[in-house]
Design an enzyme around this catalytic site. Structure first.
Site, mmCIF file in Angstrom:
data_model
loop_
_atom_site.group_PDB
_atom_site.id
_atom_site.type_symbol
_atom_site.label_atom_id
_atom_site.label_comp_id
_atom_site.label_asym_id
_atom_site.label_seq_id
_atom_site.Cartn_x
_atom_site.Cartn_y
_atom_site.Cartn_z
ATOM 1 N N TYR A 203 0.830 -1.207 0.000
ATOM 2 C CA TYR A 203 0.000 0.000 0.000
ATOM 3 C C TYR A 203 0.868 1.262 0.000
ATOM 4 O O TYR A 203 0.384 2.350 0.283
ATOM 5 C CB TYR A 203 -0.935 0.007 1.218
ATOM 6 C CG TYR A 203 -2.042 -1.011 1.127
ATOM 7 C CD1 TYR A 203 -1.766 -2.345 0.909
ATOM 8 C CD2 TYR A 203 -3.378 -0.642 1.265
ATOM 9 C CE1 TYR A 203 -2.774 -3.288 0.822
ATOM 10 C CE2 TYR A 203 -4.396 -1.582 1.184
ATOM 11 C CZ TYR A 203 -4.082 -2.902 0.963
ATOM 12 O OH TYR A 203 -5.075 -3.834 0.886
ATOM 13 N N LYS B 2 4.565 -14.784 4.498
ATOM 14 C CA LYS B 2 4.859 -15.672 3.371
ATOM 15 C C LYS B 2 6.359 -15.546 3.099
ATOM 16 O O LYS B 2 6.804 -15.216 1.991
ATOM 17 C CB LYS B 2 4.017 -15.263 2.152
ATOM 18 C CG LYS B 2 4.022 -16.272 1.022
ATOM 19 C CD LYS B 2 3.107 -17.448 1.282
ATOM 20 C CE LYS B 2 3.198 -18.465 0.162
ATOM 21 N NZ LYS B 2 2.348 -19.643 0.384
ATOM 22 N N ASP C 73 -1.465 -18.294 3.899
ATOM 23 C CA ASP C 73 -2.509 -19.125 3.273
ATOM 24 C C ASP C 73 -3.029 -20.168 4.268
ATOM 25 O O ASP C 73 -4.235 -20.433 4.364
ATOM 26 C CB ASP C 73 -2.040 -19.768 1.956
ATOM 27 C CG ASP C 73 -0.568 -20.139 1.951
ATOM 28 O OD1 ASP C 73 0.141 -19.821 2.926
ATOM 29 O OD2 ASP C 73 -0.113 -20.759 0.971
ATOM 30 N N ASP D 73 -5.576 -6.553 5.604
ATOM 31 C CA ASP D 73 -6.788 -6.076 4.943
ATOM 32 C C ASP D 73 -7.673 -7.273 4.573
ATOM 33 O O ASP D 73 -8.878 -7.305 4.858
ATOM 34 C CB ASP D 73 -6.376 -5.303 3.674
ATOM 35 C CG ASP D 73 -7.499 -4.442 3.138
ATOM 36 O OD1 ASP D 73 -8.596 -4.437 3.729
ATOM 37 O OD2 ASP D 73 -7.289 -3.775 2.109
ATOM 38 N N ASP E 120 -11.503 -8.932 6.513
ATOM 39 C CA ASP E 120 -12.802 -9.247 5.907
ATOM 40 C C ASP E 120 -13.150 -10.720 6.133
ATOM 41 O O ASP E 120 -14.296 -11.063 6.431
ATOM 42 C CB ASP E 120 -12.794 -8.946 4.400
ATOM 43 C CG ASP E 120 -13.093 -7.476 4.108
ATOM 44 O OD1 ASP E 120 -12.663 -6.628 4.907
ATOM 45 O OD2 ASP E 120 -13.750 -7.181 3.092
#
Ligand code: NAI
Length: 337
Positions: free
Chosen positions: A124, A171, A204, A228, A232
């Site tokens: 970002y 990751k 993941d 982010d 959700d």
């Protein structure tokens, strides 16, 4: 002396949910002087800038803001107001408490995790360019200082709120330098906080584990993009985006807002669930030292949900935004026992 709070209604469903949150805060009896400023579409139309300097000035001056969502054009158009706001005010820690609430239809009961997301860097950073036609790059920028301070925030929060474990998501198998630096910083901070358990989870695998069973998680520490997305996902575990509040914390200012966006599909129809922003307002009250009022808001929200008669469409009901507002306000005023 009243608390001075900047109020950004935003756009889309923002004005509807912001009006509800303001009414609920006012019903607690805590004296607030609201400094209203336009951000997002209305500011773009009026001033040619979705984040005018007057907004940043007001938040710098009051130190606290309650914010409705704002729309970001996809692919083209102006830079995200949210990203600009977080960078301009250095709101480095995004905190999202994800908690099951009574009477809300959801896959799990007893979910209670806090997402701590680095809010200023990573993908970002806004550093995108075209190398040659057909080849584009986005830079994922991590700094040791930003990774360390978000890790310190996560462990501070764990200690402050009596939580037992921090899980750092990464990751680093693929992004050895960026996610590798993030992990190295988390490990150093973890070593200074031996009373809090620490683990590392590949991003993941974290998503799969959260979907299967969120119970083992407590505080989840993530860089910007992972945070982010996982916010959700986690909202989906407790009834959806209408339920999860958030806080963006910096050294000099804090901006409280829901996880959800401006929901253009339901904007202006009195359909939005205002609970996420109302709970964000409760976090704001706690932040300014009004702990009792914050707890009364949470109790009133839980009461309305438990009762079950006044629910918006996302929770399987047919009530409007204003009905939910009125039901919570009535409980706070003692009109319903
Ligand atoms: P969204 O969160 O606005 O909506 C996703 C889905 O959830 C929609 O079906 C919407 O109707 C529903 N929903 C969201 N909030 C709800 C609520 N309070 N009550 C009932 N249903 C609700 O995400 P989307 O559609 O991806 O983004 C729309 C716009 O919002 C975009 O321009 C995006 O950039 C912006 N956005 C702004 C944020 C902010 O200001 N903090 C955060 C996330 C997105």
């Amino acid at each position: 002396m009243p608390h001075r709070v900047t109020l950004l209604a935003g756009d889309g469903i923002g004005p509807e949910v912001a009006a509800a949150a303001r009414a609920v805060v006012d019903a607690t009896g805590v004296a607030i002087e609201w400094i209203e400023r336009a951000a997002g579409r209305p500011a773009m139309e009026r001033d040619g800038d979705p984040l005018p300097a007057a907004v940043l000035d007001a938040i710098r001056e009051t130190g606290v803001a309650l914010k409705g969502p704002v729309t970001t054009p996809i692919g083209t158009g102006y830079t995200s107001v949210n990203v600009r706001l977080r960078k301009a005010l250095d709101l480095y820690a995004s905190i999202r408490p994800v908690r099951s609430l009574p009477g809300v239809p959801s896959r799990y009961e007893g979910v209670d995790v806090v997402i701590v997301r680095e809010n200023t860097e990573g993908l970002y950073s806004g550093l995108e360019h075209e190398v040659v036609p057909g080849v584009v790059e986005t830079l994922k920028v991590f700094t040791e200082s930003a990774c360390t301070r978000i890790a310190e925030y996560a462990f501070m929060l764990a200690r402050r709120d009596g939580r037992r474990k921090v899980s750092a998501a990464h990751k680093a198998s693929i992004m050895k330098l960026t996610d590798g630096l993030f992990l190295a910083c988390c490990r150093r901070v973890a070593a200074r906080n031996p009373e809090i358990a620490y683990e590392e989870v590949v991003i993941d695998n974290l998503c799969m584990q959260l979907a299967l069973d969120p119970a083992p998680f407590d505080v989840i520490l993530l860089e910007n993009l992972y945070g982010d997305i996982v916010s959700d996902l986690a909202s989906g575990l407790v009834g959806g985006l209408g339920m999860v509040p958030g806080a963006n914390i910096g050294v000099a200012a804090a901006v409280f807002e829901a996880v959800h966006g401006s929901a253009p599909d339901i904007a202006g129809k009195n359909l939005a669930n205002p609970i996420a922003l109302i709970l964000s307002a409760a976090l704001m009250l706690r932040h300014v030292g009004e702990r009792d009022a914050a707890e009364r808001i949470v109790a009133a929200v839980e009461d309305v949900l438990r009762d079950g008669r006044v629910r918006t469409r996302d929770l399987g009901g047919s009530a409007g935004t204003s009905d939910v507002r009125d039901a919570i306000v009535a409980r706070l005023r003692g009109a319903v026992s």
